[in-house]
Design a protein around this motif. Structure first.
Motif, PDB file in Angstrom:
ATOM      1  N   ALA A 155     -45.029  86.175 -40.582  1.00 53.49           N
ATOM      2  CA  ALA A 155     -45.016  87.598 -40.946  1.00 53.49           C
ATOM      3  C   ALA A 155     -46.401  88.050 -41.388  1.00 53.49           C
ATOM      4  CB  ALA A 155     -43.995  87.831 -42.056  1.00 53.49           C
ATOM      5  N   GLY A 156     -47.056  87.233 -42.196  1.00 51.37           N
ATOM      6  CA  GLY A 156     -48.398  87.576 -42.690  1.00 51.37           C
ATOM      7  C   GLY A 156     -49.387  87.674 -41.547  1.00 51.37           C
ATOM      8  N   PHE A 157     -49.285  86.725 -40.617  1.00 53.06           N
ATOM      9  CA  PHE A 157     -50.218  86.702 -39.491  1.00 53.06           C
ATOM     10  C   PHE A 157     -49.987  87.914 -38.583  1.00 53.06           C
ATOM     11  CE2 PHE A 157     -51.439  85.377 -35.195  1.00 53.06           C
ATOM     12  CZ  PHE A 157     -52.770  85.051 -35.426  1.00 53.06           C
ATOM     13  N   THR A 158     -48.701  88.209 -38.317  1.00 57.58           N
ATOM     14  CA  THR A 158     -48.371  89.355 -37.456  1.00 57.58           C
ATOM     15  C   THR A 158     -48.899  90.649 -38.077  1.00 57.58           C
ATOM     16  OG1 THR A 158     -46.386  88.181 -36.778  1.00 57.58           O
ATOM     17  CG2 THR A 158     -46.473  90.512 -36.248  1.00 57.58           C
ATOM     18  N   ALA A 159     -48.720  90.776 -39.379  1.00 56.36           N
ATOM     19  CA  ALA A 159     -49.199  91.982 -40.061  1.00 56.36           C
ATOM     20  C   ALA A 159     -50.725  92.070 -39.984  1.00 56.36           C
ATOM     21  CB  ALA A 159     -48.746  91.965 -41.520  1.00 56.36           C
ATOM     22  N   PHE A 160     -51.381  90.926 -40.137  1.00 53.80           N
ATOM     23  CA  PHE A 160     -52.846  90.902 -40.071  1.00 53.80           C
ATOM     24  C   PHE A 160     -53.328  91.369 -38.695  1.00 53.80           C
ATOM     25  CE2 PHE A 160     -56.680  88.666 -38.728  1.00 53.80           C
ATOM     26  CZ  PHE A 160     -57.580  89.058 -39.709  1.00 53.80           C
ATOM     27  N   VAL A 161     -52.691  90.831 -37.637  1.00 50.67           N
ATOM     28  CA  VAL A 161     -53.107  91.195 -36.271  1.00 50.67           C
ATOM     29  C   VAL A 161     -52.815  92.673 -36.002  1.00 50.67           C
ATOM     30  CG1 VAL A 161     -52.734  90.755 -33.809  1.00 50.67           C
ATOM     31  CG2 VAL A 161     -52.863  88.844 -35.405  1.00 50.67           C
ATOM     32  N   ALA A 162     -51.650  93.138 -36.488  1.00 47.94           N
ATOM     33  CA  ALA A 162     -51.307  94.549 -36.265  1.00 47.94           C
ATOM     34  C   ALA A 162     -52.327  95.462 -36.943  1.00 47.94           C
ATOM     35  CB  ALA A 162     -49.904  94.831 -36.811  1.00 47.94           C
ATOM     36  N   GLU A 163     -52.761  95.086 -38.125  1.00 45.00           N
ATOM     37  CA  GLU A 163     -53.677  95.948 -38.876  1.00 45.00           C
ATOM     38  C   GLU A 163     -55.123  95.834 -38.376  1.00 45.00           C
ATOM     39  OE1 GLU A 163     -53.514  95.347 -43.115  1.00 45.00           O
ATOM     40  OE2 GLU A 163     -55.321  96.579 -43.399  1.00 45.00           O
ATOM     41  N   ASN A 164     -55.537  94.586 -38.098  1.00 46.35           N
ATOM     42  CA  ASN A 164     -56.953  94.366 -37.788  1.00 46.35           C
ATOM     43  C   ASN A 164     -57.251  94.113 -36.321  1.00 46.35           C
ATOM     44  OD1 ASN A 164     -58.052  94.141 -40.674  1.00 46.35           O
ATOM     45  ND2 ASN A 164     -56.319  92.704 -40.663  1.00 46.35           N
ATOM     46  N   LEU A 199     -60.836  93.984 -34.501  1.00 54.57           N
ATOM     47  CA  LEU A 199     -61.347  92.671 -34.089  1.00 54.57           C
ATOM     48  C   LEU A 199     -61.619  92.624 -32.587  1.00 54.57           C
ATOM     49  CD1 LEU A 199     -59.084  90.313 -36.247  1.00 54.57           C
ATOM     50  CD2 LEU A 199     -61.541  90.703 -36.518  1.00 54.57           C
ATOM     51  N   LEU A 200     -60.783  93.331 -31.814  1.00 53.77           N
ATOM     52  CA  LEU A 200     -61.010  93.353 -30.365  1.00 53.77           C
ATOM     53  C   LEU A 200     -62.309  94.082 -30.039  1.00 53.77           C
ATOM     54  CD1 LEU A 200     -59.893  92.602 -27.567  1.00 53.77           C
ATOM     55  CD2 LEU A 200     -58.831  94.849 -27.488  1.00 53.77           C
ATOM     56  N   ARG A 201     -62.558  95.184 -30.744  1.00 52.11           N
ATOM     57  CA  ARG A 201     -63.823  95.907 -30.546  1.00 52.11           C
ATOM     58  C   ARG A 201     -64.997  95.013 -30.920  1.00 52.11           C
ATOM     59  NH1 ARG A 201     -64.290 101.318 -30.361  1.00 52.11           N
ATOM     60  NH2 ARG A 201     -65.972 101.393 -31.883  1.00 52.11           N
ATOM     61  N   SER A 239     -54.628  77.306 -39.297  1.00 52.65           N
ATOM     62  CA  SER A 239     -54.929  77.060 -40.723  1.00 52.65           C
ATOM     63  C   SER A 239     -54.716  78.337 -41.529  1.00 52.65           C
ATOM     64  CB  SER A 239     -56.377  76.614 -40.885  1.00 52.65           C
ATOM     65  OG  SER A 239     -56.745  75.694 -39.917  1.00 52.65           O
ATOM     66  N   TRP A 240     -53.721  79.124 -41.143  1.00 51.86           N
ATOM     67  CA  TRP A 240     -53.589  80.464 -41.715  1.00 51.86           C
ATOM     68  C   TRP A 240     -53.372  80.453 -43.226  1.00 51.86           C
ATOM     69  CZ3 TRP A 240     -55.589  84.580 -40.235  1.00 51.86           C
ATOM     70  CH2 TRP A 240     -55.176  85.817 -40.731  1.00 51.86           C
ATOM     71  N   GLU A 241     -52.585  79.515 -43.698  1.00 50.71           N
ATOM     72  CA  GLU A 241     -52.313  79.475 -45.145  1.00 50.71           C
ATOM     73  C   GLU A 241     -53.593  79.255 -45.937  1.00 50.71           C
ATOM     74  OE1 GLU A 241     -48.852  76.657 -45.280  1.00 50.71           O
ATOM     75  OE2 GLU A 241     -48.522  77.894 -47.062  1.00 50.71           O
ATOM     76  N   ARG A 242     -54.390  78.293 -45.427  1.00 56.68           N
ATOM     77  CA  ARG A 242     -55.648  77.972 -46.115  1.00 56.68           C
ATOM     78  C   ARG A 242     -56.597  79.172 -46.071  1.00 56.68           C
ATOM     79  NH1 ARG A 242     -60.171  75.897 -44.070  1.00 56.68           N
ATOM     80  NH2 ARG A 242     -59.182  75.351 -42.102  1.00 56.68           N
ATOM     81  N   ILE A 243     -56.666  79.816 -44.913  1.00 57.73           N
ATOM     82  CA  ILE A 243     -57.581  80.956 -44.751  1.00 57.73           C
ATOM     83  C   ILE A 243     -57.200  82.103 -45.678  1.00 57.73           C
ATOM     84  CG2 ILE A 243     -58.301  82.758 -43.122  1.00 57.73           C
ATOM     85  CD1 ILE A 243     -58.018  80.616 -40.908  1.00 57.73           C
ATOM     86  N   THR A 244     -55.898  82.396 -45.749  1.00 57.02           N
ATOM     87  CA  THR A 244     -55.480  83.518 -46.597  1.00 57.02           C
ATOM     88  C   THR A 244     -55.628  83.167 -48.077  1.00 57.02           C
ATOM     89  OG1 THR A 244     -53.218  82.754 -46.235  1.00 57.02           O
ATOM     90  CG2 THR A 244     -53.919  84.664 -44.993  1.00 57.02           C
ATOM     91  N   ARG A 245     -55.461  81.870 -48.413  1.00 62.96           N
ATOM     92  CA  ARG A 245     -55.645  81.460 -49.820  1.00 62.96           C
ATOM     93  C   ARG A 245     -57.073  81.727 -50.274  1.00 62.96           C
ATOM     94  NH1 ARG A 245     -52.522  76.880 -49.346  1.00 62.96           N
ATOM     95  NH2 ARG A 245     -54.340  75.627 -48.846  1.00 62.96           N
ATOM     96  N   ARG A 246     -58.019  81.472 -49.336  1.00 61.42           N
ATOM     97  CA  ARG A 246     -59.426  81.668 -49.687  1.00 61.42           C
ATOM     98  C   ARG A 246     -59.797  83.146 -49.785  1.00 61.42           C
ATOM     99  NH1 ARG A 246     -62.861  77.487 -45.977  1.00 61.42           N
ATOM    100  NH2 ARG A 246     -62.127  75.577 -46.913  1.00 61.42           N
ATOM    101  N   GLY A 247     -59.011  84.002 -49.131  1.00 63.91           N
ATOM    102  CA  GLY A 247     -59.306  85.440 -49.136  1.00 63.91           C
ATOM    103  C   GLY A 247     -60.227  85.813 -47.998  1.00 63.91           C
ATOM    104  N   GLU A 248     -60.323  87.099 -47.727  1.00 67.22           N
ATOM    105  CA  GLU A 248     -61.143  87.664 -46.662  1.00 67.22           C
ATOM    106  C   GLU A 248     -60.908  86.995 -45.308  1.00 67.22           C
ATOM    107  OE1 GLU A 248     -65.229  88.189 -47.498  1.00 67.22           O
ATOM    108  OE2 GLU A 248     -64.884  88.717 -49.584  1.00 67.22           O
ATOM    109  N   PRO A 249     -59.668  87.005 -44.835  1.00 66.31           N
ATOM    110  CA  PRO A 249     -59.401  86.362 -43.539  1.00 66.31           C
ATOM    111  C   PRO A 249     -60.151  87.023 -42.376  1.00 66.31           C
ATOM    112  CG  PRO A 249     -57.461  87.557 -44.302  1.00 66.31           C
ATOM    113  CD  PRO A 249     -58.433  87.547 -45.428  1.00 66.31           C
ATOM    114  N   GLU A 250     -60.457  88.323 -42.541  1.00 58.99           N
ATOM    115  CA  GLU A 250     -61.130  89.018 -41.434  1.00 58.99           C
ATOM    116  C   GLU A 250     -62.518  88.429 -41.177  1.00 58.99           C
ATOM    117  OE1 GLU A 250     -61.146  93.265 -41.682  1.00 58.99           O
ATOM    118  OE2 GLU A 250     -62.434  93.441 -39.918  1.00 58.99           O
ATOM    119  N   SER A 251     -63.262  88.153 -42.243  1.00 57.05           N
ATOM    120  CA  SER A 251     -64.611  87.614 -42.026  1.00 57.05           C
ATOM    121  C   SER A 251     -64.520  86.198 -41.450  1.00 57.05           C
ATOM    122  CB  SER A 251     -65.429  87.639 -43.316  1.00 57.05           C
ATOM    123  OG  SER A 251     -64.785  86.879 -44.295  1.00 57.05           O
ATOM    124  N   TYR A 252     -63.474  85.471 -41.843  1.00 60.01           N
ATOM    125  CA  TYR A 252     -63.276  84.122 -41.310  1.00 60.01           C
ATOM    126  C   TYR A 252     -63.002  84.201 -39.804  1.00 60.01           C
ATOM    127  CZ  TYR A 252     -61.740  79.268 -41.367  1.00 60.01           C
ATOM    128  OH  TYR A 252     -61.630  77.915 -41.125  1.00 60.01           O
TER     129      TYR A 252
END
Lengths: 224, 173
Positions: free
Chosen positions: B7-16, B20-22, B48-61
């Motif tokens: 759910a978190g990943f789907t929401a991230f892709v829907a929002e960003n 990200l494609l641009r 590694s989505w859990e680890r990435i979101t734990r660290r914060g700023e998944p978009e820059s990752y």
């Protein structure tokens, strides 16, 4: 506006212009999740299996010298066998093609024959090739190449860069791992590693992606 | 737990996703391949989505993964990204001079070596600082400076040549 600012503005405008109308596929997230499940789901199972495997290996290694009480043979010790490199072997009897796209020759007309190239033998690789060509004069074609020995998916992937562009995507196969690339010009490339030391690559033209992937999925590889 | 990640990943892709494609298309210089490259980067991130979101700023990752994936594509293709055609511009009206300038800029950008083009896009289009660009590219600030300097020098030369050509064409008309 100075030269630097003008260049920045021009680059920005040019890139923005090129991105006009770009849209993400609605199923992107679903495709990603299908292609690669999160590690967490498998983590404990994998940890358990690795731990069990290590425990069994340690038990065997520690018991065997006690039972036989003789010096370890460097040829058969675990370290020697672990570091031993994969030798090239003949895969012909191990591979059985179950389905060939309609219109292409098969059976005795498409046999795996060894290709001898100095560069391959120097690299510790032996290569076999089978050509599935049209029964008539023109049409689709498919070439299957099997490399054994030191061949890896990445080394084969590097060797296929000249035949097209595009990104390789993973897809599921009954055994091992595989990836395909469809470059939009009718060429589909597949790289499949059914086991360590064997890489099968498929180059095709004029065939649909579905047909090429079916050819791969219905090819059985017996483990030696 | 897996459902939360999905759910978190789907929401991230829907929002960003669109942004990200641009970014991917800008970085690769190839809008046709952009979604493939983005998918590769997202697949790695999702592993590694859990680890990435734990660290914060998944978009820059994810952006860092996009830059890496784009670099892999360049290496595999062993050729420069294709020049965008004017076909993609759509039906909107643009003055001829502007089309000529954009075409010259587009050609000059596509003619740059991938790393120099990447620095220009990250610095000028994405608006990153030299340090941020270096971080995203996994290189030093010095390299970013030198690549950026070479890129701007080449662009200026190419564009002034183009200006001269178009000026000469205009004089002939």
């Amino acid at each position: 506006m100075n030269t630097e600012d003008r260049l920045v503005a021009l680059v920005r405008a040019s890139v923005d212009d090129d991105l006009r109308g770009l849209a993400v596929s609605a199923d992107l997230a679903a495709r990603v999740m299908r292609a690669r499940p999160p590690r967490r789901a498998l983590r404990w199972r994998v940890h358990f299996m690795v731990a069990a495997g290590c425990a069994a290996a340690v038990a065997v290694i520690s018991v065997v010298p006690v039972l036989f009480d003789r010096p370890a043979d460097p040829q058969t010790s675990p370290i020697a066998s672990q570091t031993k490199t994969m030798a090239p072997y003949d895969p012909v009897r191990l591979i059985s093609v179950g389905w060939v796209p309609p219109g292409l020759n098969s059976g005795s007309q498409a046999q795996l024959l060894e290709v001898t190239r100095t560069a391959d033998s120097k690299a510790g690789v032996r290569v076999w090739q089978a050509d599935y060509v049209p029964a008539g004069t023109a049409g689709a074609a498919l070439q299957m190449t099997v490399a054994t020995g030191q061949a890896t998916m990445s080394s084969v992937r590097k060797g296929t860069t000249v035949s097209g562009v595009g990104t390789f995507r993973t897809f599921s196969v009954p055994v091992g791992s595989a990836e395909y690339r469809a470059d939009g010009t009718g060429a589909v490339t597949v790289i499949w590693q059914p086991r360590g030391g064997m890489v099968i690559s498929i180059l095709s033209s004029g065939l649909s992606k579905a047909d090429v992937l079916r050819f791969v999925r219905e090819t059985a590889v017996t483990m030696p | 737990m897996v459902r939360d990640v999905e759910a978190g990943f789907t929401a991230f892709v829907a929002e960003n996703g669109p942004r990200l494609l641009r970014f991917t298309a800008a970085v690769t210089g190839d809008r046709d391949q952009a979604e493939d490259v983005l998918q590769v980067a997202l697949e790695k991130a999702y592993g590694s989505w859990e680890r990435i979101t734990r660290r914060g700023e998944p978009e820059s990752y994810v952006k860092k993964m996009i830059v890496n994936a784009a670099r892999d594509v360049w290496r595999r293709r062993k050729r420069r990204p294709e020049v965008f055609g004017l076909d993609h511009q759509g039906p909107s009206y643009v003055p001829f001079d502007e089309i000529v300038t954009r075409d010259a800029v587009r050609t000059a950008l596509a003619g740059l070596p991938p790393r120099q083009r990447l620095v220009l896009v990250l610095r000028y289009w994405e608006g990153l600082t030299e340090a941020e660009t270096a971080e995203l590219m996994g290189t030093s600030v010095g390299t970013v400076k030198s690549q950026g300097h070479r890129a701007t020098t080449t662009m200026r030369e190419l564009l002034s040549l183009a200006d001269e050509t178009y000026a000469a064409l205009g004089a002939r008309r």
